[in-house]
Design a protein around this motif. Structure first.
Motif, PDB file in Angstrom:
ATOM      1  N   ILE A   1       9.674  11.258 -13.234  1.00  0.00           N
ATOM      2  CA  ILE A   1      10.427  10.044 -12.914  1.00  0.00           C
ATOM      3  C   ILE A   1       9.700   8.804 -13.437  1.00  0.00           C
ATOM      4  O   ILE A   1      10.306   7.970 -14.119  1.00  0.00           O
ATOM      5  CB  ILE A   1      10.645   9.926 -11.389  1.00  0.00           C
ATOM      6  N   LEU A   2       8.415   8.680 -13.138  1.00  0.00           N
ATOM      7  CA  LEU A   2       7.656   7.484 -13.512  1.00  0.00           C
ATOM      8  C   LEU A   2       6.449   7.841 -14.367  1.00  0.00           C
ATOM      9  O   LEU A   2       5.898   8.931 -14.267  1.00  0.00           O
ATOM     10  CB  LEU A   2       7.165   6.738 -12.257  1.00  0.00           C
ATOM     11  N   ARG A   3       6.050   6.906 -15.199  1.00  0.00           N
ATOM     12  CA  ARG A   3       4.806   7.044 -15.963  1.00  0.00           C
ATOM     13  C   ARG A   3       4.063   5.715 -15.925  1.00  0.00           C
ATOM     14  O   ARG A   3       4.660   4.656 -15.727  1.00  0.00           O
ATOM     15  CB  ARG A   3       5.085   7.449 -17.411  1.00  0.00           C
ATOM     16  N   ARG A   4       2.757   5.775 -16.110  1.00  0.00           N
ATOM     17  CA  ARG A   4       1.931   4.576 -16.062  1.00  0.00           C
ATOM     18  C   ARG A   4       1.953   3.861 -17.402  1.00  0.00           C
ATOM     19  O   ARG A   4       1.885   4.473 -18.461  1.00  0.00           O
ATOM     20  CB  ARG A   4       0.502   4.944 -15.685  1.00  0.00           C
TER      21      ARG A   4
ATOM     22  N   ALA B   1      -7.157  -2.116 -15.805  1.00  0.00           N
ATOM     23  CA  ALA B   1      -6.431  -1.108 -15.028  1.00  0.00           C
ATOM     24  C   ALA B   1      -6.399  -1.430 -13.542  1.00  0.00           C
ATOM     25  O   ALA B   1      -6.166  -0.550 -12.732  1.00  0.00           O
ATOM     26  CB  ALA B   1      -7.068   0.269 -15.250  1.00  0.00           C
ATOM     27  N   SER B   2      -6.617  -2.685 -13.170  1.00  0.00           N
ATOM     28  CA  SER B   2      -6.584  -3.009 -11.744  1.00  0.00           C
ATOM     29  C   SER B   2      -5.170  -2.870 -11.219  1.00  0.00           C
ATOM     30  O   SER B   2      -4.205  -3.165 -11.918  1.00  0.00           O
ATOM     31  CB  SER B   2      -7.093  -4.438 -11.519  1.00  0.00           C
ATOM     32  N   ILE B   3      -5.060  -2.417  -9.977  1.00  0.00           N
ATOM     33  CA  ILE B   3      -3.759  -2.175  -9.370  1.00  0.00           C
ATOM     34  C   ILE B   3      -2.895  -3.427  -9.403  1.00  0.00           C
ATOM     35  O   ILE B   3      -1.701  -3.379  -9.602  1.00  0.00           O
ATOM     36  CB  ILE B   3      -3.925  -1.675  -7.920  1.00  0.00           C
ATOM     37  N   GLY B   4      -3.515  -4.594  -9.210  1.00  0.00           N
ATOM     38  CA  GLY B   4      -2.748  -5.842  -9.128  1.00  0.00           C
ATOM     39  C   GLY B   4      -1.931  -6.151 -10.355  1.00  0.00           C
ATOM     40  O   GLY B   4      -0.925  -6.861 -10.255  1.00  0.00           O
ATOM     41  N   ILE B   5      -2.350  -5.668 -11.545  1.00  0.00           N
ATOM     42  CA  ILE B   5      -1.586  -5.990 -12.748  1.00  0.00           C
ATOM     43  C   ILE B   5      -1.121  -4.737 -13.487  1.00  0.00           C
ATOM     44  O   ILE B   5      -0.722  -4.791 -14.632  1.00  0.00           O
ATOM     45  CB  ILE B   5      -2.404  -6.879 -13.705  1.00  0.00           C
ATOM     46  N   GLU B   6      -1.193  -3.612 -12.806  1.00  0.00           N
ATOM     47  CA  GLU B   6      -0.780  -2.367 -13.458  1.00  0.00           C
ATOM     48  C   GLU B   6       0.720  -2.341 -13.683  1.00  0.00           C
ATOM     49  O   GLU B   6       1.497  -2.824 -12.873  1.00  0.00           O
ATOM     50  CB  GLU B   6      -1.199  -1.176 -12.592  1.00  0.00           C
TER      51      GLU B   6
ATOM     52  N   GLY C   1       0.791  -1.226   0.000  1.00  0.00           N
ATOM     53  CA  GLY C   1       0.000   0.000   0.000  1.00  0.00           C
ATOM     54  C   GLY C   1       0.821   1.272   0.000  1.00  0.00           C
ATOM     55  O   GLY C   1       0.602   2.175  -0.814  1.00  0.00           O
ATOM     56  N   ALA C   2       1.798   1.417   0.907  1.00  0.00           N
ATOM     57  CA  ALA C   2       2.612   2.642   0.974  1.00  0.00           C
ATOM     58  C   ALA C   2       3.444   2.794  -0.288  1.00  0.00           C
ATOM     59  O   ALA C   2       3.645   3.919  -0.786  1.00  0.00           O
ATOM     60  CB  ALA C   2       3.517   2.589   2.207  1.00  0.00           C
TER      61      ALA C   2
ATOM     62  N   GLU D   1       2.226   6.188  -7.197  1.00  0.00           N
ATOM     63  CA  GLU D   1       1.147   6.995  -7.783  1.00  0.00           C
ATOM     64  C   GLU D   1       1.505   8.477  -7.794  1.00  0.00           C
ATOM     65  O   GLU D   1       1.228   9.190  -8.755  1.00  0.00           O
ATOM     66  CB  GLU D   1      -0.157   6.775  -7.012  1.00  0.00           C
ATOM     67  N   LYS D   2       2.116   8.968  -6.723  1.00  0.00           N
ATOM     68  CA  LYS D   2       2.505  10.388  -6.662  1.00  0.00           C
ATOM     69  C   LYS D   2       3.556  10.699  -7.727  1.00  0.00           C
ATOM     70  O   LYS D   2       3.487  11.722  -8.408  1.00  0.00           O
ATOM     71  CB  LYS D   2       3.041  10.737  -5.276  1.00  0.00           C
ATOM     72  N   LEU D   3       4.533   9.821  -7.869  1.00  0.00           N
ATOM     73  CA  LEU D   3       5.591  10.054  -8.864  1.00  0.00           C
ATOM     74  C   LEU D   3       5.043   9.961 -10.284  1.00  0.00           C
ATOM     75  O   LEU D   3       5.469  10.704 -11.177  1.00  0.00           O
ATOM     76  CB  LEU D   3       6.724   9.050  -8.661  1.00  0.00           C
ATOM     77  N   ILE D   4       4.081   9.058 -10.503  1.00  0.00           N
ATOM     78  CA  ILE D   4       3.457   8.947 -11.822  1.00  0.00           C
ATOM     79  C   ILE D   4       2.710  10.233 -12.160  1.00  0.00           C
ATOM     80  O   ILE D   4       2.752  10.715 -13.297  1.00  0.00           O
ATOM     81  CB  ILE D   4       2.496   7.736 -11.858  1.00  0.00           C
ATOM     82  N   GLY D   5       2.041  10.799 -11.166  1.00  0.00           N
ATOM     83  CA  GLY D   5       1.265  12.016 -11.396  1.00  0.00           C
ATOM     84  C   GLY D   5       2.108  13.170 -11.894  1.00  0.00           C
ATOM     85  O   GLY D   5       1.628  14.026 -12.637  1.00  0.00           O
ATOM     86  N   GLU D   6       3.392  13.213 -11.497  1.00  0.00           N
ATOM     87  CA  GLU D   6       4.271  14.304 -11.920  1.00  0.00           C
ATOM     88  C   GLU D   6       4.901  14.027 -13.278  1.00  0.00           C
ATOM     89  O   GLU D   6       5.396  14.936 -13.948  1.00  0.00           O
ATOM     90  CB  GLU D   6       5.354  14.524 -10.863  1.00  0.00           C
TER      91      GLU D   6
END
Length: 885
Positions: free
Chosen positions: A620-623, A631-636, A605-606, A612-617
């Motif tokens: 650094i990360l993208r989805r 789009a379930s979290i388990g296989i994202e 969870g943490a 998610e925060k880094l993806i939003g910017e």
């Protein structure tokens, strides 16, 4: 509904249809006549009981004499809004002259508005009498009154079918009229999406600097009705006079092509008229270009002009002038055809690296350019398509606008947009930004192909698409080429389209927007001007700060500072988890050998919160979504936004985590890394980070590679002053002596030439010392390599580059020249013997004139050590001029 009610309803609907055709034609809108042909097919199929009737114009463009026909019942129908005798006569004459009696036994003329009360033309009577089939003026010329009578002979069921057909058409027409009335509200919703981009800082208007070349291209693409006049201007100025004069002197037939007359064609009344005009101009210009290409150094033709035997003497004398002038003519024709092709293009594709301004470019276009010219536009951030599922995400996204037209499929939607475009005289544009951000990339590739195929069937609907380079190359290239090549214009890199002045303004805009007070060296400015994502990272790190002078910028330092800043934005309780989460991503990629994306199924969870925060910017990360589109979290899936930052973070994980806690895995990793796509980038940062943090194990692993010297050479500029040692000096001196590959010499020499900090172990003094050791032949070979292009030697153009460098030295003011320092000025003197005469003499005069100044005096003195006779002669000449003074 009773039969009487059905008949009244059908008559009323037929009357409305005739009335709307009459009104549209009065307004000069004749497209409704073409639409009517398709609508009348099922109506006549029902009324005349000929289910095989079809639109002949769909079988053959501009089918002669008749519009509808049935090969079974052998009935044909001409559909027209012109009820005159001459029109009827023309139809029947064409029917006879084209021998259509072989296909049809009967011809009807259906007047969309209302037929004349009588047809007394003698010419028409004569034509009817001569027809090979029977034609009755009273029976076979029909209008909606006649159709109503025929409908009265049908069963109630068939009357209902006719009513349903007409009602469906009017319902669609009414919905489209409602959409047109609400068009401004519809487009305003798209404008609100631009505001969303501002709020997320994906679009920062204050830092946008337009790429003037691309903007000019966009003008022709997006508003051809206005900017076609620039094409006319180019055509009117085009002349073959000088070229033909040279052909006459060479005893060659002149080339004829009256392009200026194409500029004086009647002004286009509407978009269809403009399209015909541009097509005619393109055909004429292309024909002329083909004729000129045999006398040109350009073009795709392999053949070249070959004179007849008795004219070879003339050709020998005039060949160069003819081909030179012909190349200029060909180039002018290329520019004109490029502009016309842009005006006719359907797809404007912009590709480039992440963070290079594609979103800013598109948003500025929509917000400022298109709004100014009232060009109807829908802006679609492609990441928003992830909110829709299925194979019609683009249509679904548009339909989610409450003002959107009511359409059943993409063709109905595009047809509405096409009509809007024709009404306002401007293309209807869809701007889809960042197609690489659609999660289901494999599914979207197919969807995009179908969408583009549909769009290209509508002349006045266009699309602007942006995409990151690596995604385009691996996923989308096959969509656009070769199927849509004739409809496509591509800008491969916005940065390359920007002038140096624009890049400088962009840098200043960023620093002003982020309120950064900094003194950047010329190399630091170049570094930031040529990579927008690094400029954005630099500004995020230093926002609101005064940081003084910055002589050099190192990517690794930027990445590390940015990572530190991002981690510190989390609550203290999550900061260690944040770094561990990034390391977990790195570990997963290194273990799997898959570096484009990683599943999040093992994240807690943490960790998910941090990701998610880094993806939003989106720095650094993208989805990334899996190919299933779920789009379930388990296989994202996720990936790093910027490949070079990914390589840095992987190296950071190895140096700070793996080397300390599992050194045996480092050895395994370095054995595997050579076959991975990240090899060069990972090696670069692993070595630099290991040097900065005294990680001996990783240093040894790097230096054990057979190609270590090549890596060291390629990444020398990344070694910051604080990690440089005398060992680096020795290694670089050895490389200078041993390098044989031109590109390697070029790279190392310029890397050293740009290092002006004399307090650093690696600086331009090393280059000056090496040049001093070379004799004339070796010095010329080295300077030639240093000033060669990436393609190697081409004649003696390298000397032009030497001259250009010295000319830039001469163009500096006195203080700037002194600021170069003694070793750099000394190196310039080693270049002087190889420059053109003007720059060679001017540079020697400069050193003579300023020889009493310590910096210039010491620079000349450094040449006392030169082994080159030509350099010593140059130095002696400078000193001799000083003595005479």
């Amino acid at each position: 509904m009773t039969r009487q009610e059905l008949l009244q309803k059908s008559a009323s609907l037929l009357g409305r249809f005739a009335y709307e055709v009459r009104v549209s034609n009065a307004l000069g809108l004749f497209d409704i006549n073409t639409i009517a042909e398709d609508l009348l097919v099922p109506i006549f199929a029902t009324i005349l009981d000929c289910p095989n009737i079809q639109n002949q114009n769909r079988i053959q463009m501009n089918y002669p004499a008749v519009d509808l026909g049935c090969s079974v019942s052998r009935i044909s129908i001409q559909v027209t809004s012109d009820a005159s005798s001459s029109k009827i006569n023309e139809t029947l004459e064409k029917f006879q002259s084209h021998g259509l009696d072989a296909d049809f036994d009967r011809v009807l003329v259906y007047v969309l508005t209302e037929r004349q009360r009588s047809y007394n033309s003698k010419a028409l009577a004569a034509t009817v009498a001569g027809l090979p089939i029977e034609f009755s003026i009273s029976r076979d010329i029909l209008d909606f009154h006649d159709l109503a009578q025929l409908i009265g002979e049908l069963s109630n069921e068939k009357i209902q079918q006719v009513c349903d057909l007409l009602e469906g058409e009017f319902k669609k027409a009414d919905a489209n009229a409602k959409f047109r009335a609400e068009l401004d509200a519809f487009l305003n919703v798209s404008g609100q999406k631009i505001e969303d981009e501002k709020r997320t800082k994906k679009y920062i208007p204050s830092v946008f600097v337009e790429t003037s070349g691309t903007k000019e291209q966009m003008r022709f693409f997006a508003h051809p009705m206005f900017f076609h006049r620039k094409i006319d201007d180019a055509l009117s100025r085009f002349s073959l006079e000088q070229f033909n004069e040279l052909l006459r002197l060479a005893q060659i037939d002149e080339v004829h092509g009256d392009l200026p007359s194409l500029a004086s064609l009647p002004a286009p009344k509407d978009l269809p008229d403009l399209r015909n005009r541009l097509t005619a101009q393109l055909e004429a210009t292309t024909r002329l270009k083909d004729r000129v290409s045999v006398f040109s150094w350009y073009g795709e033709r392999e053949e070249r002009y070959v004179p007849k035997d008795y004219l070879t003497g003339y050709w020998t004398v005039f060949r160069h002038n003819v081909e030179s002038n012909g190349s200029g003519v060909h180039r002018s024709l290329d520019e004109i055809t490029d502009q016309i092709n842009l005006a006719l293009a359907k797809i404007f594709l912009v590709t480039g690296m992440a963070g290079q301004g594609k979103t800013n470019f598109v948003c500025d276009l929509v917000e400022n350019q298109f709004r100014k010219f009232e060009i109807p536009t829908i802006f679609i951030p492609a990441r928003k398509l992830n909110d829709f599922h299925g194979s019609n995400r683009i249509q679904d996204y548009i339909a989610n606008n409450r003002f959107a037209p009511e359409t059943r499929d993409i063709h109905e939607l595009l047809a509405v947009f096409d009509e809007v475009a024709k009404e306002c005289g401007k293309p209807f544009i869809l701007a889809i930004d960042g197609i690489n951000e659609v999660g289901d990339l494999d599914g979207f590739v197919s969807e995009l192909r179908v969408f583009l195929d549909a769009l290209c069937q509508y002349d006045f609907v266009k699309v602007i698409i942006t995409c990151r380079n690596e995604f385009f190359d691996h996923k989308f290239a096959g969509v656009f080429e070769p199927e849509f090549a004739n409809h496509l214009h591509r800008v491969q890199d916005l940065r390359n389209e920007m002038s140096e002045d624009n890049k400088t303004r962009l840098l200043r805009s960023y620093l002003d927007h982020f309120q950064i007070d900094v003194g950047l060296s010329s190399s630091a400015k170049e570094f930031l001007k040529n990579d927008l994502i690094l400029l954005r990272i630099f500004c995020d790190i230093h926002e609101g700060k005064s940081i003084g002078d910055v002589p050099e910028i190192y990517k690794g330092d930027l990445f590390e500072a940015y990572l530190t800043m991002k981690i510190k934005e989390f609550p203290v309780s999550l900061q260690r988890v944040a770094l561990a989460s990034i390391y977990k991503i790195c570990a997963g990629m290194l273990e799997s050998g898959e570096f484009s994306q990683l599943q999040l199924d093992g994240f807690e969870g943490a960790e998910i919160e941090i990701v998610e925060k880094l993806i939003g910017e989106d720095i650094i990360l993208r989805r990334e979504l899996p190919t299933t589109g779920l789009a379930s979290i388990g296989i994202e899936n996720i990936s790093f936004t910027y490949d070079e930052m990914r390589d840095f973070l992987l190296a950071h994980f190895v140096v700070f985590e793996l080397a300390a806690n599992a050194p045996e895995k480092v050895d395994q990793l370095f054995k595997a890394v050579t076959v991975w796509p990240i090899y060069e980038g990972f090696f670069r940062y692993a070595y630099v980070l290991a040097r900065k943090n005294n990680c001996d194990g990783v240093i040894r692993s790097c230096e054990a590679f057979d190609d270590f010297d090549q890596h060291y050479l390629n990444n020398l500029e990344l070694l910051s002053v604080d990690v440089q040692t005398e060992n680096d000096v020795s290694r670089v001196r050895s490389l200078l002596r041993s390098l044989r590959v031109v590109n390697d010499i070029h790279h190392l020499a310029w890397t050293l030439f740009r290092k002006r900090d004399e307090a650093a172990p690696l600086n331009v003094q090393i280059l000056a010392d090496h040049l001093a050791d070379l004799d004339d032949a070796a010095l010329e070979k080295f300077v030639k390599a240093m000033f060669s292009s990436e393609h190697g030697y081409i004649d003696d153009r390298w000397k032009d580059r030497v001259s250009h460098l010295l000319k830039s030295l001469l163009g500096l003011d006195d203080d700037q020249q002194l600021g170069l320092g003694i070793p750099a000025l000394a190196v310039a003197l080693y270049f002087v013997p190889f420059a053109r005469w003007d720059e060679r003499e001017a540079t020697k005069n400069l050193f003579s004139r300023r020889a009493d100044e310590p910096v210039f005096r010491d620079a000349v003195s450094m040449c006392n050590q030169a082994n080159s006779d030509s350099v010593r002669a140059c130095k002696a000449e400078i000193s001799g001029e000083q003595a005479l003074a």
